[in-house]
Write a protein that holds these residues in place. Sequence first.
Motif, PDB file in Angstrom:
ATOM      1  N   ARG A   1       0.835  -1.202   0.000  1.00 49.52           N
ATOM      2  CA  ARG A   1       0.000   0.000   0.000  1.00 49.52           C
ATOM      3  C   ARG A   1       0.869   1.251   0.000  1.00 49.52           C
ATOM      4  O   ARG A   1       1.760   1.418   0.831  1.00 49.52           O
ATOM      5  N   ARG A   2       0.601   2.120  -0.975  1.00 51.18           N
ATOM      6  CA  ARG A   2       1.267   3.420  -1.035  1.00 51.18           C
ATOM      7  C   ARG A   2       0.168   4.478  -1.036  1.00 51.18           C
ATOM      8  O   ARG A   2      -0.475   4.711  -2.058  1.00 51.18           O
ATOM      9  N   GLY A   3      -0.036   5.099   0.120  1.00 51.46           N
ATOM     10  CA  GLY A   3      -1.144   6.038   0.244  1.00 51.46           C
ATOM     11  C   GLY A   3      -2.464   5.304   0.109  1.00 51.46           C
ATOM     12  O   GLY A   3      -2.738   4.322   0.801  1.00 51.46           O
ATOM     13  N   GLU A   4      -3.288   5.746  -0.836  1.00 54.99           N
ATOM     14  CA  GLU A   4      -4.579   5.113  -1.079  1.00 54.99           C
ATOM     15  C   GLU A   4      -4.511   4.041  -2.160  1.00 54.99           C
ATOM     16  O   GLU A   4      -5.513   3.398  -2.470  1.00 54.99           O
ATOM     17  N   THR A   5      -3.305   3.840  -2.720  1.00 61.06           N
ATOM     18  CA  THR A   5      -3.150   2.897  -3.822  1.00 61.06           C
ATOM     19  C   THR A   5      -2.577   1.569  -3.328  1.00 61.06           C
ATOM     20  O   THR A   5      -1.608   1.549  -2.557  1.00 61.06           O
TER      21      THR A   5
ATOM     22  N   ALA B   1       7.974   5.886   0.291  1.00 63.42           N
ATOM     23  CA  ALA B   1       7.061   6.853   0.893  1.00 63.42           C
ATOM     24  C   ALA B   1       6.131   7.425  -0.178  1.00 63.42           C
ATOM     25  O   ALA B   1       6.341   7.269  -1.385  1.00 63.42           O
ATOM     26  N   GLU B   2       5.087   8.126   0.268  1.00 64.09           N
ATOM     27  CA  GLU B   2       4.127   8.722  -0.671  1.00 64.09           C
ATOM     28  C   GLU B   2       4.769   9.874  -1.408  1.00 64.09           C
ATOM     29  O   GLU B   2       5.641  10.548  -0.916  1.00 64.09           O
TER      30      GLU B   2
END
Length: 236
Positions: free
Chosen positions: A182-186, A235-236
Amino acid sequence: MIPSARLLTLTVFCAACFLQAQDPLREGEQLRYSINWPSGLSLGEATLGTARVIPDDGGQALWTFSMQLEASVPGFLVKDEYRSVATEDLCSLEFLKDSTHGKRRTLEKTAFDREKSLATRTTLEGGGSSVIPVDACARDALAFLFFLRRELAKGRLPASQTILFGAAYRIRFRYVGAQPFRRGETLLEADRLIVSLTGPASETTLEVAFARDDARTPVLFKTRLPLGDFTMELAE
């Protein structure tokens, strides 16, 4: 004359081949990572970057890779900077290592002579040098990371080989499957590899995950230390 349906199929197939053959390396790429305690709390950051360099004599363009890492625990600072210069085929030409771990600093350069198949490792503080026999297309650890991404984009896993990170290390891989990241909302699908490194006096095992995107972006590095599993996550 090829029927239209077959022509369409052939066109789609050729387009897919072209996409698979695209180089995952991106000029000017800048990736940022969070270095985390086993608890998940951040203890520092790392960055990974690329650049292209055109020699003054107008020769073949070169790749420059860089990595900066800074993390700290009470009473102990880790600050590393690495710079690699490599050919289009990702054969190393030069590797610079500037590493501070607590009160100990290491500043050294490795120069690669492809014609002689030799690498000269020079300590820039305190003097001293050593010569290491290498392959004609030898790779330092940083250049090898990008070579690995290029191979994964082609659907290949490199064979066991030797890389240089100061000393020479034998590197081996084992594919252990896919995992979501998971990267942020993705939510990304990533391929996991177990990487074993064997050097003159040490053996280390890492887990690395690469996103299934065109760039085969490295999204996770994990290593086990006495205090637990430390991670470096995109990171995002």
